[in-house]
Motif scaffolding. Structure first.
Motif, PDB file in Angstrom:
ATOM      1  N   ARG A  25      -6.418  15.241   3.146  1.00 45.76           N
ATOM      2  CA  ARG A  25      -5.614  15.733   3.492  1.00 45.76           C
ATOM      3  C   ARG A  25      -4.367  14.465   3.493  1.00 45.76           C
ATOM      4  NH1 ARG A  25      -2.084  19.201   6.782  1.00 45.76           N
ATOM      5  NH2 ARG A  25      -0.554  20.493   5.479  1.00 45.76           N
ATOM      6  N   ALA A  26      -3.230  14.487   2.798  1.00 50.43           N
ATOM      7  CA  ALA A  26      -2.485  14.153   3.187  1.00 50.43           C
ATOM      8  C   ALA A  26      -0.493  14.676   1.796  1.00 50.43           C
ATOM      9  CB  ALA A  26      -2.921  12.793   1.997  1.00 50.43           C
ATOM     10  N   ASP A  27       0.224  13.577   2.364  1.00 56.38           N
ATOM     11  CA  ASP A  27       0.893  14.175   2.186  1.00 56.38           C
ATOM     12  C   ASP A  27       1.908  12.872   1.294  1.00 56.38           C
ATOM     13  OD1 ASP A  27       4.205  14.873   1.808  1.00 56.38           O
ATOM     14  OD2 ASP A  27       4.674  15.502   4.114  1.00 56.38           O
ATOM     15  N   LEU A  28       2.493  13.021   0.474  1.00 52.91           N
ATOM     16  CA  LEU A  28       2.813  12.133  -0.917  1.00 52.91           C
ATOM     17  C   LEU A  28       4.154  11.602  -0.666  1.00 52.91           C
ATOM     18  CD1 LEU A  28       5.360  13.476  -3.296  1.00 52.91           C
ATOM     19  CD2 LEU A  28       3.651  14.161  -3.761  1.00 52.91           C
ATOM     20  N   HIS A  29       5.003  12.535  -0.014  1.00 52.91           N
ATOM     21  CA  HIS A  29       6.037  11.888   1.027  1.00 52.91           C
ATOM     22  C   HIS A  29       5.741  10.627   1.954  1.00 52.91           C
ATOM     23  CE1 HIS A  29       8.500  16.387  -0.103  1.00 52.91           C
ATOM     24  NE2 HIS A  29       8.120  14.981  -0.862  1.00 52.91           N
ATOM     25  N   GLY A  30       5.137  10.570   2.388  1.00 57.91           N
ATOM     26  CA  GLY A  30       4.423   9.719   3.527  1.00 57.91           C
ATOM     27  C   GLY A  30       2.888   9.439   4.017  1.00 57.91           C
ATOM     28  N   PHE A  31       2.329   8.842   3.347  1.00 58.74           N
ATOM     29  CA  PHE A  31       1.016   8.525   3.274  1.00 58.74           C
ATOM     30  C   PHE A  31       0.369   7.101   3.830  1.00 58.74           C
ATOM     31  CE2 PHE A  31       1.277   8.254  -1.110  1.00 58.74           C
ATOM     32  CZ  PHE A  31       0.757   7.267  -0.871  1.00 58.74           C
ATOM     33  N   ASP A  32      -1.155   7.311   4.576  1.00 58.40           N
ATOM     34  CA  ASP A  32      -1.214   6.019   5.544  1.00 58.40           C
ATOM     35  C   ASP A  32      -2.750   6.170   5.054  1.00 58.40           C
ATOM     36  OD1 ASP A  32      -2.230   3.668   5.908  1.00 58.40           O
ATOM     37  OD2 ASP A  32      -1.167   3.881   7.535  1.00 58.40           O
ATOM     38  N   LEU A  33      -3.735   5.622   3.940  1.00 58.07           N
ATOM     39  CA  LEU A  33      -4.867   5.533   3.754  1.00 58.07           C
ATOM     40  C   LEU A  33      -5.731   4.403   3.581  1.00 58.07           C
ATOM     41  CD1 LEU A  33      -4.744   8.666   1.244  1.00 58.07           C
ATOM     42  CD2 LEU A  33      -4.989   8.875   3.401  1.00 58.07           C
ATOM     43  N   GLY A  34      -4.894   3.823   4.098  1.00 55.36           N
ATOM     44  CA  GLY A  34      -5.537   2.325   4.404  1.00 55.36           C
ATOM     45  C   GLY A  34      -4.567   1.371   3.513  1.00 55.36           C
ATOM     46  N   ARG A  35      -4.621  -0.153   4.814  1.00 56.39           N
ATOM     47  CA  ARG A  35      -3.527  -0.595   3.417  1.00 56.39           C
ATOM     48  C   ARG A  35      -4.364  -1.706   2.464  1.00 56.39           C
ATOM     49  NH1 ARG A  35       0.510  -3.881   4.472  1.00 56.39           N
ATOM     50  NH2 ARG A  35       1.064  -1.963   6.828  1.00 56.39           N
ATOM     51  N   ALA A  36      -4.388  -1.302   1.308  1.00 54.61           N
ATOM     52  CA  ALA A  36      -4.765  -2.511   0.104  1.00 54.61           C
ATOM     53  C   ALA A  36      -6.395  -1.503  -0.002  1.00 54.61           C
ATOM     54  CB  ALA A  36      -5.089  -4.057   0.301  1.00 54.61           C
ATOM     55  N   ALA A  37      -6.435  -0.463  -0.110  1.00 52.54           N
ATOM     56  CA  ALA A  37      -7.262   0.500   0.441  1.00 52.54           C
ATOM     57  C   ALA A  37      -8.032   0.722  -1.258  1.00 52.54           C
ATOM     58  CB  ALA A  37      -8.136   1.534   1.237  1.00 52.54           C
ATOM     59  N   PHE A  38      -6.810   0.738  -2.577  1.00 51.45           N
ATOM     60  CA  PHE A  38      -7.087   1.149  -3.371  1.00 51.45           C
ATOM     61  C   PHE A  38      -6.742   0.195  -4.693  1.00 51.45           C
ATOM     62  CE2 PHE A  38      -6.149   4.639  -1.131  1.00 51.45           C
ATOM     63  CZ  PHE A  38      -7.449   5.379  -0.803  1.00 51.45           C
ATOM     64  N   ASP A  39      -7.390   0.269  -5.823  1.00 56.46           N
ATOM     65  CA  ASP A  39      -6.334  -0.492  -6.804  1.00 56.46           C
ATOM     66  C   ASP A  39      -5.939   0.004  -7.951  1.00 56.46           C
ATOM     67  OD1 ASP A  39      -9.015  -2.629  -6.381  1.00 56.46           O
ATOM     68  OD2 ASP A  39     -10.291  -1.373  -6.723  1.00 56.46           O
ATOM     69  N   ALA A  40      -5.833   0.876  -7.496  1.00 55.91           N
ATOM     70  CA  ALA A  40      -5.072   2.210  -8.465  1.00 55.91           C
ATOM     71  C   ALA A  40      -4.723   3.402  -7.494  1.00 55.91           C
ATOM     72  CB  ALA A  40      -5.219   2.732  -9.968  1.00 55.91           C
ATOM     73  N   VAL A  41      -3.613   3.904  -7.993  1.00 56.58           N
ATOM     74  CA  VAL A  41      -3.291   4.989  -7.452  1.00 56.58           C
ATOM     75  C   VAL A  41      -2.772   5.839  -8.596  1.00 56.58           C
ATOM     76  CG1 VAL A  41      -0.855   6.592  -6.612  1.00 56.58           C
ATOM     77  CG2 VAL A  41      -1.887   4.402  -5.182  1.00 56.58           C
ATOM     78  N   VAL A  42      -3.112   6.910  -8.880  1.00 60.71           N
ATOM     79  CA  VAL A  42      -2.489   8.300  -9.599  1.00 60.71           C
ATOM     80  C   VAL A  42      -1.422   9.565  -9.916  1.00 60.71           C
ATOM     81  CG1 VAL A  42      -3.786   9.713 -11.886  1.00 60.71           C
ATOM     82  CG2 VAL A  42      -4.554   7.412 -11.817  1.00 60.71           C
ATOM     83  N   CYS A  43      -0.925   9.743  -9.917  1.00 57.10           N
ATOM     84  CA  CYS A  43      -0.057  10.476  -9.943  1.00 57.10           C
ATOM     85  C   CYS A  43       0.400  11.144 -10.895  1.00 57.10           C
ATOM     86  CB  CYS A  43       0.851  10.181  -9.090  1.00 57.10           C
ATOM     87  SG  CYS A  43       2.128  11.731  -8.058  1.00 57.10           S
ATOM     88  N   LEU A  44      -0.395  12.509 -11.047  1.00 55.61           N
ATOM     89  CA  LEU A  44      -0.177  13.199 -12.334  1.00 55.61           C
ATOM     90  C   LEU A  44       0.808  14.480 -12.369  1.00 55.61           C
ATOM     91  CD1 LEU A  44      -3.413  12.754 -13.856  1.00 55.61           C
ATOM     92  CD2 LEU A  44      -1.374  11.531 -14.819  1.00 55.61           C
ATOM     93  N   ASP A  45       0.951  15.412 -13.640  1.00 57.60           N
ATOM     94  CA  ASP A  45       2.102  16.434 -13.037  1.00 57.60           C
ATOM     95  C   ASP A  45       2.792  16.801 -12.701  1.00 57.60           C
ATOM     96  OD1 ASP A  45       2.026  18.634 -14.806  1.00 57.60           O
ATOM     97  OD2 ASP A  45       0.421  19.984 -13.192  1.00 57.60           O
TER      98      ASP A  45
END
Length: 279
Positions: A101-121
């Motif tokens: 669960r996370a809010d797109l207005h502001g989230f912290d799921l770990g620094r440099a934890a991902f290689d890509a963020v996808v945000c569709l529709d």
């Protein structure tokens, strides 16, 4: 769909939920089927063309269909949404990704934890204010490894400059779910002061006695313009690699495997691929 910010004002909901679609994910998937996983395949194509690493965050994952497709393509996927109902459905019906669960207005799921963020529709467009958009992009930058990608797909604010075809006539759709026939009437209006595209969707039961609405839901999208989006991305340390109006998963005609992006930004959808600067 996706996004956790899809909550709306609801009255008289026949199933006792706050939002008939987002609080009933099975109904959402019945109303908006994607049997060919077109959105997920388009996102995967973008990631492959730009050599994205395997760790992907699907922000505003909704029912989990796109996250599960990216997982099936061999990626390590986290799906994030604000709707507990959507997340529960995703875990049960589209296993594989981790769902949080996370809010797109502001989230912290770990620094440099991902290689890509996808945000569709159009999930990104639930950032209605500049502060909310800044919060989303700052969160994406924090979440991405240097050189990581942001892939987003949304309505194009520029399409509504002088055009009213999507505003003139309400759209009506009817379908049956769990033995009840429903009809939805959707009206779009432009709020120029707030720079929002507002949507009112009234649901009725087709066999209702008086035909009065069972549910009226209101939501809105930010009307972002291509140059405005470029400015926000640059301010948050992103280089725009692609910005175009199609082909994409919700264009007409829709994207087909192997098709390359166009060069215009005039259509009703906007697609962006941006890379986080390495410093």
């Amino acid at each position: 769909m996706a996004g956790g910010q899809k909550g709306s004002l609801v009255t008289g909901d026949p199933v006792g939920s706050r939002n008939l679609l987002t609080d009933n994910p099975a109904l959402y998937e019945a109303r908006f089927p994607d049997p060919d996983r077109l959105a997920g395949r388009w996102a995967e194509d973008c990631l492959r063309r730009h050599d994205a690493g395997p760790r992907v965050l699907d922000m505003g994952c909704g029912t989990g269909r796109d996250a599960a497709h990216l997982h099936s393509a061999g990626r390590t996927v986290t799906g994030a949404d604000l709707s507990e109902e959507m997340l529960a459905h995703a875990r049960a019906e589209h296993p594989g990704p981790a769902y949080v669960r996370a809010d797109l207005h502001g989230f912290d799921l770990g620094r440099a934890a991902f290689d890509a963020v996808v945000c569709l529709d159009s999930s990104l467009l639930y950032c209605h204010t500049n502060d909310q958009l800044d919060g989303f992009l700052a969160s994406c930058r924090r979440a991405l490894a240097p050189g990581g990608l942001l892939v987003a797909e949304m309505r194009n604010g520029a399409y509504f400059l002088g055009r009213t075809d999507l505003l003139d006539t309400p759209s009506v759709n009817a379908f049956t779910w769990q033995g009840t026939a429903y009809r939805s009437t959707t009206t779009l209006t432009v709020d120029r002061t707030a720079q929002l595209l507002r949507r009112t969707r009234a649901w009725t039961a087709v066999d209702g006695i008086d035909g009065s609405p069972l549910v009226e839901q209101r939501s809105a999208w930010r009307l972002l313009f291509p140059h405005e989006l470029r400015h926000f991305l640059a301010a948050h340390g992103f280089e725009v690699l692609e910005l175009h109006d199609g082909p994409g998963p919700r264009t007409e005609p829709p994207w087909r495997q192997g098709e390359l992006p166009g060069a215009t930004t005039d259509g009703d959808r906007l697609h962006v691929v941006a890379r986080r600067h390495t410093i």
